[in-house]
Design an enzyme around this catalytic site. Structure first.
Site, PDB file in Angstrom:
ATOM      1  N   GLU A  44       0.845  -1.190   0.000  1.00 46.20           N
ATOM      2  CA  GLU A  44       0.000   0.000   0.000  1.00 46.20           C
ATOM      3  C   GLU A  44       0.883   1.243   0.000  1.00 46.20           C
ATOM      4  OE1 GLU A  44      -2.858   2.509   3.050  1.00 46.20           O
ATOM      5  OE2 GLU A  44      -2.711   0.341   3.323  1.00 46.20           O
ATOM      6  N   ARG A  48       0.523  10.387   0.253  1.00 44.88           N
ATOM      7  CA  ARG A  48       0.864  11.474   1.173  1.00 44.88           C
ATOM      8  C   ARG A  48       2.029  12.313   0.695  1.00 44.88           C
ATOM      9  NH1 ARG A  48       1.055   8.083   6.865  1.00 44.88           N
ATOM     10  NH2 ARG A  48      -0.844   6.832   6.539  1.00 44.88           N
ATOM     11  N   THR A  72      -4.523   5.909   1.656  1.00 44.49           N
ATOM     12  CA  THR A  72      -4.892   7.274   2.050  1.00 44.49           C
ATOM     13  C   THR A  72      -5.687   7.950   0.947  1.00 44.49           C
ATOM     14  OG1 THR A  72      -2.755   7.320   3.199  1.00 44.49           O
ATOM     15  CG2 THR A  72      -4.095   9.271   3.356  1.00 44.49           C
ATOM     16  N   LYS A 132     -10.909  -1.722   6.096  1.00 43.31           N
ATOM     17  CA  LYS A 132      -9.768  -1.252   6.853  1.00 43.31           C
ATOM     18  C   LYS A 132     -10.283  -0.723   8.191  1.00 43.31           C
ATOM     19  CE  LYS A 132      -5.917   2.001   6.870  1.00 43.31           C
ATOM     20  NZ  LYS A 132      -4.974   2.786   6.051  1.00 43.31           N
TER      21      LYS A 132
END
Length: 216
Positions: A44, A48, A72, A132
């Site tokens: 993953e 960011r 994210t 998640k």
């Protein structure tokens, strides 16, 4: 039966999903190769940093055996750019109504984020089967997931947030946990130093963690 693409088969390939923050593009390929060599193919890459999408693109194109996704994901626009970069799955820390609507139309598997039973139930209603659980430790940890296994037996979770080698076994022992997400296998100091051998060794140890029998 859910009509949404399911992430279950891919997430079950290894007990740990590395949560990766890539600051420098040249780190992407050797880092991903170290993780794959260590037995953690599902990667993953969090959105960011400015180079995150290009990192996804490079890993998808150059690292054999890697299953790279974008994490994210917090807004609709990131879905399309992640798909264009070659992401094979998406992960969100939480879910808004607009993001959920977009996820239900996404052609690749999604692990949508939740932090409560109500959020998990809402995601289940929309067809999501692997969620998640974030942030895992502040939101009740393994004890929370154990408590919802009875009323929500059809759901599976990938808890992330505050998980390391010391408590990952507690989560992986639960029948509703298919894998855990964590950054301990990709320490920032090792990446900055170019010590990808350390990353490989940490990945090897993580890949050896035992899961509940349903995912062994």
């Amino acid at each position: 039966m859910s009509l949404l693409p399911s992430p279950l088969a891919m997430v079950a390939k290894a007990p740990v999903v590395p949560v990766v923050v890539i600051e420098r593009l040249e780190e992407a390929v050797p880092l991903a190769r170290a993780l794959v060599e260590g037995g953690l193919p599902l990667i993953e890459v969090t959105l960011r940093t400015p180079v995150a999408l290009e990192a996804v693109r490079l890993i998808a194109a150059e690292v054999e055996g890697a299953i790279v996704g974008a994490g994210t994901v917090i807004e609709r626009a990131q879905i399309e750019t992640s798909l264009e970069a070659g992401a094979t799955f998406l992960v969100s820390p939480g879910t808004t109504p607009d993001l959920l609507a977009a996820f239900t139309e996404t052609p690749i598997p999604v692990m949508a984020g939740c932090a409560s039973a109500s959020e998990a139930m809402r995601l289940a209603e929309l067809g999501f089967e692997v969620l998640k659980f974030f942030p895992a430790e502040p939101s009740g940890g393994a004890a929370f997931l154990k408590s919802v296994a009875g009323p929500l037996p059809h759901l599976r979770f990938c808890p992330t947030g505050g998980i390391g080698p010391y408590n990952a076994p507690d989560y992986l022992a639960l029948p509703n946990v298919v894998a855990v997400g964590g950054s301990w296998v990709v320490p920032a100091d090792a990446i900055r130093a170019g010590d990808f051998g350390k990353v490989r060794d940490l990945a090897t140890a993580a890949a050896a963690l035992k899961r509940a029998a349903a995912f062994a």
